[in-house]
Design an enzyme around this catalytic site. Structure first.
Site, PDB file in Angstrom:
ATOM      1  N   ASP A 270       1.760   4.687   6.646  1.00  0.00           N
ATOM      2  CA  ASP A 270       1.276   2.713   6.772  1.00  0.00           C
ATOM      3  C   ASP A 270      -0.299   2.639   8.157  1.00  0.00           C
ATOM      4  OD1 ASP A 270       1.926   0.334   6.087  1.00  0.00           O
ATOM      5  OD2 ASP A 270       2.638  -0.357   8.745  1.00  0.00           O
ATOM      6  N   GLU A 317      -2.654   4.476   3.471  1.00  0.00           N
ATOM      7  CA  GLU A 317      -2.586   3.197   2.950  1.00  0.00           C
ATOM      8  C   GLU A 317      -4.137   3.118   3.837  1.00  0.00           C
ATOM      9  OE1 GLU A 317      -2.669  -0.207   4.170  1.00  0.00           O
ATOM     10  OE2 GLU A 317      -1.243   0.133   5.338  1.00  0.00           O
ATOM     11  N   ASP A 371       4.289  -5.993   1.209  1.00  0.00           N
ATOM     12  CA  ASP A 371       3.483  -6.943   1.732  1.00  0.00           C
ATOM     13  C   ASP A 371       3.236  -8.354   0.942  1.00  0.00           C
ATOM     14  OD1 ASP A 371       4.105  -5.907   4.524  1.00  0.00           O
ATOM     15  OD2 ASP A 371       2.396  -4.983   4.373  1.00  0.00           O
TER      16      ASP A 371
END
Length: 488
Positions: A270, A317, A371
């Site tokens: 992430d 990511e 998200d």
């Protein structure tokens, strides 16, 4: 158990991967976000399946009371923790009465590098009623050996209970992973690059974070203004001292990556860009606006990790504000990035990098992530008239609203991307009520979970047909962000 039934569903529909959110312990004080945990190594005890404890002789069926009323597709963390906590306490007391099994001793020895400190940290947090560790008595805050020894003796039973819960969680996780691997399903994990300030990791390793003499952060993490927020996102995690990490040969990161790669077949990192250059905000700021970019020794860092691990299957990511130096690192080490279809129609650009015809093979294509809104939620509540028109032009037709999610799923399946990941909310065509997280919003997130009854034969058939039609079976369509019941 629900997780095994979900794995069976994935196998029946020809899937190859199951991507999950971080499995670390969550905290109600942090909105139960899996990206803010008290440990980068531990697993969330709420994921322990209690029915299997009867088979292991740790519980009688009569020890398991009927669960309180839960909403079918929402997690009530307070009730789940109270209910499951009481049942697991009974299991621990039964475990304590018996002789210690060899596999438990072996687990504790194998994970001693983090387990002992985590168990003591968790026990101390409870003793001090949740007080942040930097406000504990100075001897414990600064990890004086005599104070640690005395605390471990005083809290011995509570420390052992935390180890026992981790033993159960890891045992059950690896059992599930083995089951999935036998069905040719691989597990994709999710690694937050930062750790919470109030965590065992910072308490044990304060020297690798930017803290002052009282162990208070001097700088914290975030991102500048972006798609999600005009003032940026202020995450408030302590940031790393990369000079100290480099001098140690990145020992802490090597231990963390080794631990994670052992638990998963692939790992999504992430906020990958923060491992190349990160946004540092002075502690005490109310927004992320007054931050600045800081360099990371990225080439040396990733060269060290890729040489250390013979297998380093990570997904970068790379969303948000990405600069050329990030892409240079990804290209140099051949890390696949992410393509999110929901972002593709914001501009009238036929070569928008998130339009499927522009994808390269070495990428992972998503309809959306945790998200984002769901596909149906985006179309109904966020997409402008212009964005809808661009979508219809790209599809070369205007489908009925109830077909929008499947049409967009079909777009990413048709792409050349090696791997495609579909959130379960999109597979089910759910609206914005099923959104997992809204960045920069402190409450109301991370509560959606999959109710098994939503997976109908019609959903299975549709998914299987698309998977086979576009050659995705056993190659790269995968299901994301499914939270299996915390009570089952």
């Amino acid at each position: 158990m629900a997780a095994y039934r979900f794995a069976d569903f994935l196998a029946r529909t020809g899937q190859s991967f199951w991507q999950v959110l971080p499995l670390n312990p969550t905290d109600v004080m942090c909105g139960n976000s899996p990206y803010f945990s008290r440990s980068a190594f531990a697993m969330n005890p709420l994921f322990i399946g209690i029915d299997s404890l009867v088979k292991e002789g740790l519980l009688l069926q009569t020890d398991i009371p009927g669960p309180p009323p839960f909403l079918p597709d929402r997690i009530d963390y307070y009730r789940a923790e109270a209910y499951k906590g009481a049942v697991l306490e009974r299991a621990f007391q039964q475990f304590n009465k018996a002789s210690t099994p060899d596999n438990y001793r072996g687990f504790c020895e194998m994970h001693s590098g983090w387990l002992n400190d985590y168990a003591l940290f968790t026990a101390l947090k409870r003793e001090f009623k949740g007080l942040v560790w930097s406000r504990w008595p100075e001897a414990l805050r600064d990890r004086d050996p005599n104070a640690l020894k005395a605390a471990a003796q005083r809290l011995n039973e509570k420390v052992e209970k935390e180890k026992f819960l981790q033993y159960l969680a890891f045992k059950q996780w690896f059992s599930l992973k083995s089951y999935c691997n036998e069905k040719e399903l691989q597990m994709i994990g999710d690694l937050p690059i930062y750790v919470s300030y109030d965590s065992a990791d910072v308490w044990v390793n304060p020297h690798i974070f930017k803290l002052d003499k009282d162990k208070i952060p001097t700088a914290v993490s975030g991102v500048p203004p972006d798609y999600f927020s005009e003032t940026g996102q202020l995450w408030n995690n302590p940031v790393y001292r990369w000079d100290v990490l480099k001098e140690s040969g990145y020992r802490w990161w090597i231990e963390r990556m080794g631990h994670t790669l052992n638990a998963f077949d692939r790992v999504r990192i992430d906020h990958f860009r923060g491992l190349v250059k990160y946004w540092e905000v002075p502690a005490g700021e109310e927004t992320a606006l007054n931050g600045e970019w800081k360099e990371v020794p990225a080439v040396h860092f990733f060269k060290t990790l890729t040489e250390w691990f013979t297998r380093f299957p990570v997904i970068a990511e790379d969303l948000g504000f990405i600069t050329p130096d990030v892409y240079e690192i990804m290209e140099r080490f051949q890390f696949p990035g992410m393509k999110v279809l929901l972002f593709a129609f914001a501009d009238n650009d036929p070569m928008h990098p998130f339009l499927p015809h522009t994808y390269s093979r070495n990428c992972v294509a998503y309809t959306g992530t945790h998200d984002n809104n769901t596909l149906r939620g985006w179309f109904d509540n966020e997409a402008t008239r212009e964005e809808k028109e661009r979508l219809f032009r790209y599809l070369y037709r205007e489908p009925p609203v109830h077909e929008i999610a499947w049409e967009m799923i079909r777009l990413v399946m048709m792409s050349v991307a090696d791997t495609v990941v579909i959130p379960m909310q999109d597979i089910l065509g759910l609206g914005q009520d099923a959104r997992m997280n809204q960045p920069a919003t402190p409450s109301g997130n991370w509560t959606w979970q999959l109710h098994p009854g939503r997976i109908t034969p019609a959903v299975e058939e549709k998914l299987l047909v698309l998977t086979e039609t576009y050659g995705r079976g056993r190659r790269g369509l995968r299901i994301d962000d499914c939270r299996v019941s915390l009570v089952d």
